[in-house]
Scaffold this active site. Structure first.
Site, PDB file in Angstrom:
ATOM      1  N   LYS A  78       0.839  -1.199   0.000  1.00  0.00           N
ATOM      2  CA  LYS A  78       0.000   0.000   0.000  1.00  0.00           C
ATOM      3  C   LYS A  78       0.876   1.251   0.000  1.00  0.00           C
ATOM      4  O   LYS A  78       1.907   1.290   0.675  1.00  0.00           O
ATOM      5  CB  LYS A  78      -0.913  -0.016   1.230  1.00  0.00           C
ATOM      6  CG  LYS A  78      -1.960   1.101   1.249  1.00  0.00           C
ATOM      7  CD  LYS A  78      -2.895   0.941   2.442  1.00  0.00           C
ATOM      8  CE  LYS A  78      -3.941   2.042   2.487  1.00  0.00           C
ATOM      9  NZ  LYS A  78      -4.863   1.877   3.640  1.00  0.00           N
ATOM     10  N   SER A 153      -9.721   1.965   2.765  1.00  0.00           N
ATOM     11  CA  SER A 153      -8.833   2.711   1.890  1.00  0.00           C
ATOM     12  C   SER A 153      -7.814   1.838   1.167  1.00  0.00           C
ATOM     13  O   SER A 153      -7.146   2.284   0.240  1.00  0.00           O
ATOM     14  CB  SER A 153      -8.090   3.768   2.708  1.00  0.00           C
ATOM     15  OG  SER A 153      -7.262   3.165   3.687  1.00  0.00           O
ATOM     16  N   SER A 177     -10.050  -0.325   6.989  1.00  0.00           N
ATOM     17  CA  SER A 177      -9.463  -0.158   5.662  1.00  0.00           C
ATOM     18  C   SER A 177      -8.762  -1.383   5.085  1.00  0.00           C
ATOM     19  O   SER A 177      -8.370  -1.370   3.923  1.00  0.00           O
ATOM     20  CB  SER A 177      -8.484   1.014   5.662  1.00  0.00           C
ATOM     21  OG  SER A 177      -9.186   2.227   5.729  1.00  0.00           O
TER      22      SER A 177
END
Length: 482
Positions: A78, A153, A177
């Site tokens: 990420k 996210s 997330s």
């Protein structure tokens, strides 16, 4: 060799038995990224040259018979996790050209096992959102239906795993997330206990909530990655000194005799009927395996979303004050004063959702409102922790839906209040600092994945993974067709 649906342990065997080389394995995934990521937009940065270099290094270790569990395994990261020499943008214009000069601790731990990094995945800007549509660079799509969002996210990480562009990825979880996009994309993701994984090198959103964790094809693969990334880190003042077990130790063990709680509030109004039915069916399957199902209550759930957003936004406002256009990040041109430089740099660099949360946070912390909002939210945090503690006195794990709905179209993200309410099933876990895994438990009539969450006691990730794995053993997931 079709690697799209292979699990990490299958890759480990194939690499060790010389059925495929580390470079060939990385090449298969790079090929999939080139073929499909134009449609999914799951990556912000693809590190093809680095992946080839790392794969060759990993192969030497494999040839010497010194491979560790993740040696030669491709992974995606990420884009809010610092990677030395590789852009880390947080999907924000303000960090568009930021290249860290150091690695996050989790990257050092993964590199010590000689993983192969495929690239940095897209996300909601500064991890603020549940759709990956607030990304400034790549608005990721769901592999099961590209007209829908992948969640957020960590949407890029979940979409990359679901779409066969990576066998596993790292995400971060502040209010759901990792788990929410795992549910939307039909994969497995775990948020470890707060402080179990070092936050050093994770770009901060809300420091008392943030936690790094893996997204993979199943619970066993998540356990293998947790084994690599957990442990005390002196660079992180909140890092726990708790012993790190082998998280695969309980994998495959029966759940007979375990007590699984179902808090009724998680199955009430606002939860889609198909999701409710799928999770309750999973509960019946656990009962058939010999587990005891216990009904319970969590009255404070109705206050969880406002409490979470008050606390998280207050921390975000503080953490994001460092982006002033001076030390690093976007710097506005033609500013006539210090105040104008800061104002223009932040106005140009931050997107609307980040600005909204900074404003909410500053409002909650401002004179006259601190007691009315922030202090009450802190009291609710303690109440939620106490309610979880009371439930865990009677049970081993808790079973809930991961999300109130399946993946939706981007148009639904236009209402911020509706988006915030969608976090109702996930935020209490972060508020209480507990571990939780989301895994797919079914599909709706339209073929979209449904996720269920298994929540555990602090530092008891092993039991959480045991329970989720027990369900996965009898469930056959459906791969998306790109």
């Amino acid at each position: 060799m079709d690697v799209s649906s292979m699990k990490i342990r299958d890759m480990r065997a194939a690499l060790d038995e010389r059925k495929i080389s580390a470079e060939e394995l990385a090449g298969e995934y790079i090929s999939n990224i080139k073929k499909y990521d134009g449609k999914l937009q799951s990556f912000i940065t693809v590190t093809e040259e680095l992946a080839v270099k790392q794969a060759r290094q990993a192969q030497k270790i494999i040839d010497d018979g010194k491979a560790m569990p993740l040696t030669g395994i491709p992974m995606a990261i990420k884009d809010n996790i610092c990677t030395e020499g590789v852009k880390t943008t947080c999907a924000s214009r303000i960090l568009e050209n930021f290249i860290p000069v150091y690695n996050a601790t989790v990257m050092d731990k993964l590199n010590s096992q000689n993983i192969v990094m495929l690239g940095k995945t897209s996300m909601d800007e500064f991890a603020m959102g549940g759709s990956t549509q607030t990304s400034a660079f790549a608005k990721t799509r769901n592999p099961y239906d590209v007209s829908c969002v992948p969640g957020g996210s960590s949407g890029g990480s979940a979409a990359a795993v679901a779409g066969g562009l990576a066998p596993a990825a790292l995400g971060s979880d502040t209010g759901g997330s990792i788990r929410q996009p795992s549910a939307f994309c039909g994969v497995t993701g775990i948020k470890p206990t707060y402080s179990r994984v070092s936050r050093y090198g994770l770009v901060a959103f809300a420091s008392s909530f943030d936690q790094i964790g893996p997204i993979a094809r199943d619970s066993h693969d998540c356990a293998l990655i947790l084994n690599a990334i957990c442990g005390y880190d002196p660079h992180d003042g909140t890092s726990a000194k708790a012993a790190v077990p082998d998280f695969t130790e309980k994998i495959g063990q029966p759940v007979r005799g375990l007590k699984i709680a179902l808090p009724k509030e998680f199955f009430e109004n606002g939860i889609d009927d198909e999701i409710k039915a799928a999770v309750l069916k999973a509960a019946e399957e656990y009962k058939a395996m010999g587990a005891e199902i216990i009904e319970c209550e969590m009255p404070s759930l109705k206050y969880a979303v406002p409490a979470y957003y008050l606390l998280a936004c207050a921390e975000a406002a503080s953490n994001l004050s460092r982006y002033d256009g001076i030390k690093y990040g976007h710097r506005a041109a033609d500013a006539g004063s210090y105040e104008e430089l800061v104002t223009k740099s932040r106005s140009e660099g931050f997107g609307s959702e980040v600005k909204r949360r900074i404003l909410l946070g500053n409002y909650a912390l401002s004179s006259g409102y601190y007691d009315a909002y922030y202090r009450k939210a802190l009291a609710l945090r303690q109440l939620i922790r106490e309610e979880y503690a009371a439930i865990f006195e009677k049970c081993d794990v808790i079973l809930t839906p991961t999300t109130p709905t399946v993946a939706y179209t981007p148009e639904m993200t236009s209402d911020p209040v509706q988006m915030y309410q969608a976090d109702i099933c996930t935020v209490t876990v972060n508020i209480a600092g507990l571990p939780a895994v989301s895994t797919v438990c079914g599909y709706n009539a339209g073929g979209m994945p449904i996720g269920m969450s298994v929540i555990g006691k602090k530092f008891d990730e092993a039991t959480v993974l045991q329970v989720s794995d027990a369900f996965e053993q009898g469930f056959t997931p459906v791969m998306p067709k790109l």
